[in-house]
Design an enzyme around this catalytic site. Structure first.
Site: not given
Ligand code: TEU
Ligand code: CA
Length: 540
Positions: A95, A190, A242, A316-317
């Site tokens: 990542d 990311d 992403e 994971h989000d």
């Molecule tokens: O996620 C980007 C992102 O847009 C998400 O965090 C989203 O905004 C959030 O889940 C909405 O509820 C990436 C990663 O996957 C995330 O884990 C990180 O926190 C984020 O970027 C920042 O690096």
């Protein structure tokens, strides 16, 4: 093997397997489970960030891009993991969090100390814009005592990098080369559609300011430069971007091979169909019409324009898709298989998030104290400030928190479910005794179903290569599509509801072969009745 035939498995290292009994998953833990992943049949594992980090955002706040966080192990643990994975025919994807660094990164620290070279690595302005951080609050924070402000689209401790500075780009490209030399074969970038900021930043009241900094035209130039300077020269590298708040038009541009940007993109529109008025911290049953519309629009356009999707239900989000889109009390197993079929037979590269292959569920935490995620904690406070009752705010966080998918992997029915022998960093889900790998391999059927889906993609070129067209776009219960390749056709029907439904089967499929279904089923006759959460794929 082309990236179209592969299946990628995402691991959240903190929660996979703890081998040194500190309650935190680690690299030797991942290595130990390579045979398990081999058995599942995945081709590549994507590891969420494993670099030194203060962990304010669980590693998405990187303090050093080219080292291993001691919490996860050492560089030699990482090298061993790559070697073991390779022996099993599994490759490793890392990542790359290149939109921002942790404020503990030495670049930010030097900038704060007054070093002009490093100040030019960040986005500093005398006047902040009105943009809202994705984790709540204003997206700008005071830059030391300078009177200036630095941009942080995420947490205050995640400072956005200035990609317009060629020195920044070269530093980041060097990071990619560093990991490629270690044998890394894939990169997940990311929020890579946020890196290209305009020279002049403007206020934007719409959508928290997102249109002002998302998918800017220069973003494509930066990704193309990165491609040419690093992975683009190797034919066996896999890249996925992403894309936050993106459009299908942009994702086509990001992924058309001749543009030399990325192999594929993640987008999140289909995971916002249970957001009320587009707002995450609300609750609403999912809007099936909208879900279908999105799948069909993206599927068809990507297919017509030769773009490529990364397909996924979980990461994971996200809270577990099973909890969001199916009736888990009555149809967990059928639902898990139907969701799996709907993307594994689709046009794009499927991703499996750890635990999905055994039908893991959200954890059912009973108090706010159990939650660790910065976004959830901020959201809870904001809900209270907005006048929401504690009870209601908790209910929303419980349904929406990113921690839902971050609970430790459920390996067996032992204490701490085989993840560790001590209290884990985040509590286990309440279903760990019933839903775990040991049990699933003994008596379950979800894992086997995933195994078959992964094999099918390699055996039937229509799955990897076929075009996509919508079938029954207006049906209120079924999401379905037809794949075509050379003179063959594949019909995939997915019932997203607990009620049966009967449809007419087109002639061509009436004598077709059932490639896979989650119920015993045949296709003799003009009609077909789909059972609750039934999925069936018919090949002719
Ligand atoms: O996620 C980007 C992102 O847009 C998400 O965090 C989203 O905004 C959030 O889940 C909405 O509820 C990436 C990663 O996957 C995330 O884990 C990180 O926190 C984020 O970027 C920042 O690096
Ligand atoms: Ca550990």
């Amino acid at each position: 093997m082309s990236f179209k035939e592969k299946v990628i498995y995402q691991i959240y290292p903190k929660s996979f397997l703890d081998t040194n009994q500190d309650g935190i998953g680690d690299l030797p833990g991942i290595k130990q489970k390579i045979p398990y992943l081999k058995r599942l049949g995945v081709d590549m594992i994507w590891l969420s960030p494993i670099y030194p980090s203060p962990q304010n955002d669980n590693g998405y706040d990187v303090a050093n891009y080219t080292a291993i966080n001691p919490m996860f192990g050492t560089m030699s643990d990482f090298e061993n993991l790559i070697a073991t994975a390779k022996e099993h025919g599994i490759e490793v994807m890392l990542d790359m969090v290149f939109n921002h660094v942790s404020t503990e990164h030495e670049w930010f620290q030097k900038a704060l100390a007054g070093d002009k070279k490093y100040q030019a690595y960040f986005i500093l302005r005398d006047e902040p814009t009105d943009w809202v951080s994705k984790f709540g609050g204003n997206a700008w924070a005071p830059f030391g005592e300078t009177g200036k402000f630095y941009l942080h689209l995420f947490d205050k401790t995640q400072a956005d990098l200035n990609w317009r500075n060629p020195e920044v780009r070269e530093e980041l490209f060097e990071v990619i080369r560093f990991w490629m030399e270690k044998g890394v074969k894939g990169f997940r970038f990311d929020v890579i559609n946020l890196i290209g900021k305009d020279e002049v930043l403007k206020d934007c009241a719409e959508n928290d300011g997102k249109p002002a900094y998302t998918d800017r035209p220069i973003n494509h130039d930066f990704i193309h430069m990165m491609n040419q300077a690093t992975f683009g020269k190797e034919t066996d590298m896999i890249t996925v971007g992403e894309m936050s708040f993106t459009t299908v038009e942009n994702c086509i541009l990001y992924t058309q091979p001749e543009r030399e940007e990325l192999n594929m993109t993640f987008n999140f529109h289909h995971l916002k169909v249970d957001y009320k008025d587009g707002k995450k911290w609300t609750q609403m049953p999912f809007d099936f019409t909208r879900l279908k519309e999105l799948f069909h629009t993206w599927g068809t356009q990507m297919s017509q324009e030769n773009g490529w999707n990364a397909l996924f239900w979980n990461n994971h989000d996200q809270p577990r898709a099973l909890n969001r889109f199916t009736d888990v009390d009555n149809y967990r197993v059928a639902g898990a298989k139907m969701l799996a079929s709907s993307i594994h037979l689709n046009r794009g590269t499927p991703y499996i998030y750890m635990g999905e292959e055994i039908g893991m569920l959200d954890p059912d935490f009973d108090s706010m104290e159990k939650y660790a995620d910065v976004e959830s904690l901020n959201a809870y406070q904001e809900l209270l400030l907005a006048g929401t009752s504690e009870k209601e705010a908790f209910k929303i966080v419980k349904a929406k928190s990113r921690d839902n998918s971050r609970t430790p992997m459920q390996w067996d029915s032992g204490e701490y479910s085989g993840f560790s022998t001590v209290d884990p960093w985040l509590s286990l889900g309440n279903t760990a005794n019933e839903i775990n790998v040991a049990k699933e391999l003994q008596e379950g059927s979800i894992f086997n179903y995933y195994q078959r889906l992964i094999k099918l993609r390699k055996e039937y070129p229509i799955i990897a290569e076929g075009s996509y067209e919508a079938f029954l776009p207006d049906h209120p219960q079924i999401y379905s599509y037809i794949r075509s390749y050379e003179d063959r056709r594949l019909l995939v029907l997915n019932n997203f509801f607990p009620q049966e439904t009967t449809i007419d089967l087109p002639d061509e499929f009436q004598k077709g072969e059932v490639l896979i279904s989650n119920y015993d089923s045949d296709t003799k006759g003009q009609e077909i009745t789909l059972k609750p959460y039934q999925s069936i794929a018919i090949y002719c």
